[in-house]
Scaffold this motif. Sequence first.
Motif, PDB file in Angstrom:
ATOM      1  N   PHE A   1       0.811  -1.211   0.000  1.00  0.00           N
ATOM      2  CA  PHE A   1       0.000   0.000   0.000  1.00  0.00           C
ATOM      3  C   PHE A   1       0.850   1.269   0.000  1.00  0.00           C
ATOM      4  CE2 PHE A   1      -2.546  -3.218   2.346  1.00  0.00           C
ATOM      5  CZ  PHE A   1      -3.539  -3.375   1.392  1.00  0.00           C
ATOM      6  N   GLU A   2       2.141   1.128  -0.123  1.00  0.00           N
ATOM      7  CA  GLU A   2       3.071   2.256  -0.075  1.00  0.00           C
ATOM      8  C   GLU A   2       3.877   2.320  -1.369  1.00  0.00           C
ATOM      9  OE1 GLU A   2       3.649   4.571   2.358  1.00  0.00           O
ATOM     10  OE2 GLU A   2       1.966   3.725   3.458  1.00  0.00           O
ATOM     11  N   PRO A   3       4.251   3.531  -1.778  1.00  0.00           N
ATOM     12  CA  PRO A   3       5.150   3.610  -2.931  1.00  0.00           C
ATOM     13  C   PRO A   3       6.552   3.150  -2.521  1.00  0.00           C
ATOM     14  CG  PRO A   3       4.760   5.788  -2.014  1.00  0.00           C
ATOM     15  CD  PRO A   3       3.877   4.840  -1.261  1.00  0.00           C
ATOM     16  N   GLY A   4       7.316   2.747  -3.463  1.00  0.00           N
ATOM     17  CA  GLY A   4       8.685   2.331  -3.189  1.00  0.00           C
ATOM     18  C   GLY A   4       8.881   0.864  -3.473  1.00  0.00           C
ATOM     19  N   LYS A   5      10.080   0.415  -3.165  1.00  0.00           N
ATOM     20  CA  LYS A   5      10.429  -0.979  -3.399  1.00  0.00           C
ATOM     21  C   LYS A   5      11.357  -1.432  -2.281  1.00  0.00           C
ATOM     22  CE  LYS A   5      14.055   0.269  -6.716  1.00  0.00           C
ATOM     23  NZ  LYS A   5      15.242   0.204  -5.960  1.00  0.00           N
TER      24      LYS A   5
ATOM     25  N   ALA B   1      -3.660  12.979   7.566  1.00  0.00           N
ATOM     26  CA  ALA B   1      -3.010  11.751   7.126  1.00  0.00           C
ATOM     27  C   ALA B   1      -3.835  11.187   5.982  1.00  0.00           C
ATOM     28  CB  ALA B   1      -2.936  10.737   8.264  1.00  0.00           C
ATOM     29  N   GLY B   2      -3.193  10.472   5.116  1.00  0.00           N
ATOM     30  CA  GLY B   2      -3.886   9.805   4.020  1.00  0.00           C
ATOM     31  C   GLY B   2      -3.596   8.322   4.093  1.00  0.00           C
ATOM     32  N   CYS B   3      -4.416   7.561   3.422  1.00  0.00           N
ATOM     33  CA  CYS B   3      -4.121   6.137   3.344  1.00  0.00           C
ATOM     34  C   CYS B   3      -4.694   5.587   2.043  1.00  0.00           C
ATOM     35  CB  CYS B   3      -4.657   5.380   4.549  1.00  0.00           C
ATOM     36  SG  CYS B   3      -6.428   5.121   4.574  1.00  0.00           S
ATOM     37  N   ASN B   4      -4.154   4.491   1.645  1.00  0.00           N
ATOM     38  CA  ASN B   4      -4.631   3.792   0.468  1.00  0.00           C
ATOM     39  C   ASN B   4      -6.013   3.229   0.781  1.00  0.00           C
ATOM     40  OD1 ASN B   4      -5.113   1.561  -1.388  1.00  0.00           O
ATOM     41  ND2 ASN B   4      -2.980   1.808  -2.017  1.00  0.00           N
ATOM     42  N   ALA B   5      -6.973   3.484  -0.084  1.00  0.00           N
ATOM     43  CA  ALA B   5      -8.344   3.024   0.138  1.00  0.00           C
ATOM     44  C   ALA B   5      -8.450   1.500   0.226  1.00  0.00           C
ATOM     45  CB  ALA B   5      -9.253   3.539  -0.972  1.00  0.00           C
ATOM     46  N   LEU B   6      -7.471   0.790  -0.316  1.00  0.00           N
ATOM     47  CA  LEU B   6      -7.484  -0.671  -0.269  1.00  0.00           C
ATOM     48  C   LEU B   6      -6.881  -1.229   1.036  1.00  0.00           C
ATOM     49  CD1 LEU B   6      -6.386  -1.330  -3.962  1.00  0.00           C
ATOM     50  CD2 LEU B   6      -8.704  -1.341  -3.004  1.00  0.00           C
TER      51      LEU B   6
ATOM     52  N   PRO C   1      -7.834  -1.139   4.620  1.00  0.00           N
ATOM     53  CA  PRO C   1      -8.784  -0.791   5.682  1.00  0.00           C
ATOM     54  C   PRO C   1      -8.154  -0.747   7.079  1.00  0.00           C
ATOM     55  CG  PRO C   1      -9.260  -2.972   4.810  1.00  0.00           C
ATOM     56  CD  PRO C   1      -8.204  -2.371   3.931  1.00  0.00           C
ATOM     57  N   ALA C   2      -7.083  -1.498   7.326  1.00  0.00           N
ATOM     58  CA  ALA C   2      -6.448  -1.453   8.640  1.00  0.00           C
ATOM     59  C   ALA C   2      -5.860  -0.072   8.923  1.00  0.00           C
ATOM     60  CB  ALA C   2      -5.353  -2.513   8.728  1.00  0.00           C
ATOM     61  N   SER C   3      -5.508   0.641   7.870  1.00  0.00           N
ATOM     62  CA  SER C   3      -4.923   1.968   8.028  1.00  0.00           C
ATOM     63  C   SER C   3      -5.972   3.065   8.228  1.00  0.00           C
ATOM     64  CB  SER C   3      -4.067   2.302   6.797  1.00  0.00           C
ATOM     65  OG  SER C   3      -3.280   3.429   7.019  1.00  0.00           O
ATOM     66  N   TRP C   4      -7.204   2.780   7.881  1.00  0.00           N
ATOM     67  CA  TRP C   4      -8.258   3.767   8.040  1.00  0.00           C
ATOM     68  C   TRP C   4      -8.364   4.184   9.481  1.00  0.00           C
ATOM     69  CZ3 TRP C   4     -12.784   1.085   5.015  1.00  0.00           C
ATOM     70  CH2 TRP C   4     -12.436   0.970   3.681  1.00  0.00           C
TER      71      TRP C   4
END
Length: 131
Positions: free
Chosen positions: A31-35, A121-126, A128-131
């Motif tokens: 759910f995060e950018p990067g590698k 704060a923002g989070c990836n909509a996919l 849900p644990a981060s919501w």
Amino acid sequence: METTRLIIRRFAESDASDLYAYLSLPETYRFEPGKPITMDEAKKMARERETSDCFFAVALKATGAVIGHLYFEEHESPEEGTWELGYIFNPAYMNRGYCTEAAGRIIEYAFGTRGARRVVAGCNALNPASW
């Protein structure tokens, strides 16, 4: 800063292996950018974050192990009083409330010590644990 189970502190160069433990995992970037990073990159990152004002290591009180980190930075205009919060935690320590505990403590710090008016704060909509 402390919570019941955690210490939130500046990074140290010695945190490189703990950073590598979770930032080298492909699932960390679901759910995060990067590698995934290498151990050399983890060492460099730990050194850079040692002097950073916007990255905080989240360590277990019981062991001292770094299990994640918080990103916390004031937006460009200090008059706004807006701070941004982000976080990444080691998947091995997820679903135990550590992120909620750490985020709650840094939000207390923001309003109580830094004079924040809002924290965003923002989070990836996919995710849900981060919501």
